[in-house]
Design a protein around this motif. Sequence first.
Motif, PDB file in Angstrom:
ATOM      1  N   GLN A  68       0.737  -1.210  -0.145  1.00  0.00           N
ATOM      2  CA  GLN A  68      -0.097  -0.051   0.090  1.00  0.00           C
ATOM      3  C   GLN A  68       0.875   1.300  -0.030  1.00  0.00           C
ATOM      4  OE1 GLN A  68      -3.117  -0.354  -0.623  1.00  0.00           O
ATOM      5  NE2 GLN A  68      -2.491  -2.526  -0.540  1.00  0.00           N
ATOM      6  N   PHE A  69       2.052   1.210   0.363  1.00  0.00           N
ATOM      7  CA  PHE A  69       3.092   2.428   0.393  1.00  0.00           C
ATOM      8  C   PHE A  69       3.352   2.575  -0.987  1.00  0.00           C
ATOM      9  CE2 PHE A  69       3.117   0.954   4.656  1.00  0.00           C
ATOM     10  CZ  PHE A  69       2.952   2.043   5.304  1.00  0.00           C
ATOM     11  N   ARG A  70       3.271   1.787  -1.841  1.00  0.00           N
ATOM     12  CA  ARG A  70       3.604   2.005  -3.342  1.00  0.00           C
ATOM     13  C   ARG A  70       2.566   2.506  -3.997  1.00  0.00           C
ATOM     14  NH1 ARG A  70       8.617  -0.222  -4.607  1.00  0.00           N
ATOM     15  NH2 ARG A  70       7.980  -0.450  -6.739  1.00  0.00           N
ATOM     16  N   TRP A  71       2.939   3.520  -4.834  1.00  0.00           N
ATOM     17  CA  TRP A  71       1.746   3.843  -5.846  1.00  0.00           C
ATOM     18  C   TRP A  71       1.171   2.964  -6.665  1.00  0.00           C
ATOM     19  CZ3 TRP A  71       0.184   4.710 -10.903  1.00  0.00           C
ATOM     20  CH2 TRP A  71      -0.701   5.403 -11.106  1.00  0.00           C
TER      21      TRP A  71
END
Lengths: 145, 502, 485
Positions: A68-71
């Motif tokens: 989720q931390f990655r676009w």
Amino acid sequence: MVPTLIGRIQTRLFLLATVGVVMTLLVMPLVPGTGAPLGDRYVTGLLVLVAVGALGIGWELLYHFLMQFRWEKDWPTSFGLLTLVPEGLLLYFLLRSGAVDFIDPISPATFWTHFTVVWVSMWLVANGPMRVPFIRWRFRGGRIL
Amino acid sequence: MTDQGFGVVRPIPGNGLVAHVGGLLLVCDAAEAVAEDLLGAVRETAASGGDGRALARRVAQVLAAMMGEPVACAVAGPVAGGVAVLVSGPAFASVTGSGGEVRLAGRDALTWSDRLVPGPVTRVELRLPETGAANRLTRLDSGVIVGGGVECDPSQAGEALPQSRPAAEAPAQRAQHAAEPSLPPAPSLPPASSMPSLPSVPSAPPAPPAPEQHRPAEQPAPSGPPQVPDWAPPPVEPGPPPMERPAHAMDAPPAPPYPLGPSSPANPYPQQGWNSEPLPAAPGPMSGPAPVVTPHEDVETARANGIGGDPIDARNDSFEYELLGPGAPGPSQTAPDLVPEPESRPLVYGVDCKNDHFNDPRVPYCAVCGIALVQRTLVPYKGPRPPLGVLLLDDGMTLRLDTDYLLGRDPERAPEVAEGSVRPAKVTSPDGSVSRRHLRVALDGWDVNLVDLGSVNGTQIQPPGDQNFYDIPPNEPVTIMPGTTVRIGVSRTMRYESHRNS
Amino acid sequence: MVAAAGIPMYDVPFLTVGGGIGSFVTLDYLRIYGVPTEQMKVVSNIDHPWQTYEFLTRCSQIPRSERIRSDSSSRPDNIWGFPSYALEEAWKDKNPVYLWQLFTEPILNDYWTPRAGTVFENLEREAKRIRYWDMLVKGQVRMVRKRNGGGYFTVVTPPEGAAPTKRIVFRSRFVHIAVGYPGLKFLPDLQEFRTKYSDYQHVVNAYEPHEQVYEFLKTRPGTVVIRGGGIVASRVLQRLFDDREKYGLKTQIIHIFRTFVTGSHGPHIWARRKGGDGWAYQGFNYPKSVWGGQLKAEMRKLEGAERAAKYKEMGGTNTPKRRRWQEQMRAGRAGGYYHAVQGTVDRVEPTPDGRLVSYVRSNDGIVREPVADYIIDCTGLEADIAEHRVFADLLQHGGAYRNPVGRLEVERHFEVKGTASGDGALYASGSATLGGYFPGVDTFLGLQIAAQEIADDLARRGFVRKMGPLRSTAQWFKWAFNSPV
């Protein structure tokens, strides 16, 4: 692999049940570090698959959270292979510590040979041949159902 | 006239054409050639004694021939037991018969809508979009006028009107009216074929696109406030008196053909020398004799509509072309506007993109705005040629290909430069391998040709993607592709580059 | 009435309009699903499905030998995406390095992408295999209209001489429209420059041939202004840097970004994207999850304004961060010959000495007036869909309407909303449908996803049998051995 959470779990279970079982049947007669009869080895191997599947649901939740931390909500293909290390280690220590007591004690050589072969095979299939019979699979976030 | 079948026919003001011929009604707004075909259909039907059904069939054939283009048109004619009506494009019809009002809009259908409305018919209205309201004092008993529609209202006529008159009766009566006698006021549509022969056309045979003649004439005629409601009572100030309309239609239309501005090579040729300094400043007007324009093979292909051989006719026929920009003046008007000043750029066959930018018919995308050209049927016409690209010399000198060039060591004194047909470009080399008059760059249509003028050391070309240089024969034009490198003499080179490389 | 008017009419159950890659992948799917060539036609004005694509890539500095921006397993010529292009190129070139690169991307290596030539050759092979040219009808589609009895009429102008009439009509139950971009939209101030000064060579669009720029710069030092921050800008920039290096040129580059990205950006921690030096970077070759993952699933549920907002959040030009090109930019900044600035261009005017002055206004109010020899527009704006006559007609008369981002609203299975006609259906795919339930429609994979949805919808309607795992595998072997479907 860019699946959704549910897709990844489904794919993992499906591949364990197909590729995992086939590879276990093929590799168990050859694994080093055990003198057990073949039947027992098969039982052990298949139980390891069950454990990988059960633990895997927890792992997938963790991966999902990290992504989720990655676009892109995804990570590089190679990570799918490298997860072998943490997953293998965790399972190995659980087995050694006796936390999973339905599996007989297992030697390191046997475990790692079997686990690595199965894991690499599953990763290879998931990154290519899986698409041949299941043409909708890759577009549906890895869901099979 | 009350036996016409539609009772009193009142014209509605507007910019289209309205015809009431032999008891048949036509309302249309279309390019001249189409309008003419439609009028012809009405006249023929009337002359042969056909009824409304025959008229609809005949008009359908005309529309079918141009299918795909929205021709605003509505016709109506009596049939046994009612009225046949056909509507196409943005036109609209309303017929009130025994079953109540029937409304038809052409745009609802793929091609057109037609309907047989059973009688007795008490009201017929045909109209084009954005028209006014009829003045109740006007009448169009017979003839062809400029207008936006018709309204037939027998009840107001106060005369006995046999609406549902059997069609069998009609022919005889109609035959009397048929066509010619009642039609002298038809000059609103001079035949297109007469155009090129008009004496006012200047010498150049490549006649420009024929303008739509009725349109400019009507521009000042949005007489009266446009009344929106169809059934509103006539306005207090209902536009021009009835008698003026036909008259207006009669003298306005024979507009003179569009003056051939761009093609008249009247300008003096400026002598602008080119030498080592690259100064691609706005070049002077193009010089040269009336260009030899041979229609290209590709142009032929692009003329996909199977319009007859003569390109001038093709232009006249290209109704679709004008219609594509609704309300906008046809390209015949806009094309000359592209010319910033009345310079004489050579005219070549080209096509317009949908935003009216003139292009090489072979390119896939418009050179000005980038829109795809392939999506429409391209109708070539003659327009002022934009620059074809550039010649880039190895010292950075840039020659814009909007005219012919003479390249050489000493081009200024060459006779063709003196007479102004080419622009000189001085190219020298330390080894003296460039001749005084070395090479002519001749533009032909959309092609760039090289003519080696019998130079001592010759001219070589390296086509794009080829490793080798090839000699070109002297005094013979050779067409080169964008990306070609040209060697002039021994040591000088230039490249031809173009945005039109496809 | 049509027949009565003497216009020839042909019946074909499935018709696809366009003839580019969108039409091709759809036909490929349906052929593999089992539809015979006799039941399908493609109306096109180009000869090969890859023709337009190849033209555009070539203009934007990607000849056949260069690599395009596409994922290894985005294969328009293979509905399974297996083997991937990387496997194939590795096999053909006997070069396992590709596979290593594929494995290590993007951590140790740049993304692996296929050569343009590989794509075109494989498209040709597959087109022959499915007998594409048996289905091709050359012509210009003018409109698609509903038919009263269900299905559609498609009005086509055949090439001159190919048919006895000016128009022919196809009557079909299903129509698929994949006409691609209506075209580009050059920036208004550049259009004005062209028409006003009749100068087509100094102000160019990156998608049109503009070799004269590079050739001129080889003859003397010059300055180039680049406008736009997408993939094409990166290619143009790389070409300028390459030439500079190769020929020892002194080219100065001024790069104008309308949106200047200085670092990681995004509305919140779950949606951050990397960026810097003006550019927004892609984490991946292609934002993969739009076609299979969470983003796709999310978008599928959104409607109206919410969907538009999501597009906006995802949107923006972005560019893969390639190592070599990054080095070149660094060197350019250090060497003082590459200047990136934020700003919008008010207008462009020629100077008395034949150069170009741009009036650039920055967000901070500063107005710069860089003088250049050439301006390369890399913005790649697309024209409005209504600029295409077929879409314009559908919007006006066909019942179709626009989606929240202004393009054609399509169903999840790519049926154009509002155009159903009896038991027939009208589908559309490609860039005209951007803004729908599925993002990323204008990519190879997007076209394939659309094709699959369409094929499955046609299967639901009984036009073709749905393909299960066994048939799929059998068909894959046919593909592998290049035997007919």
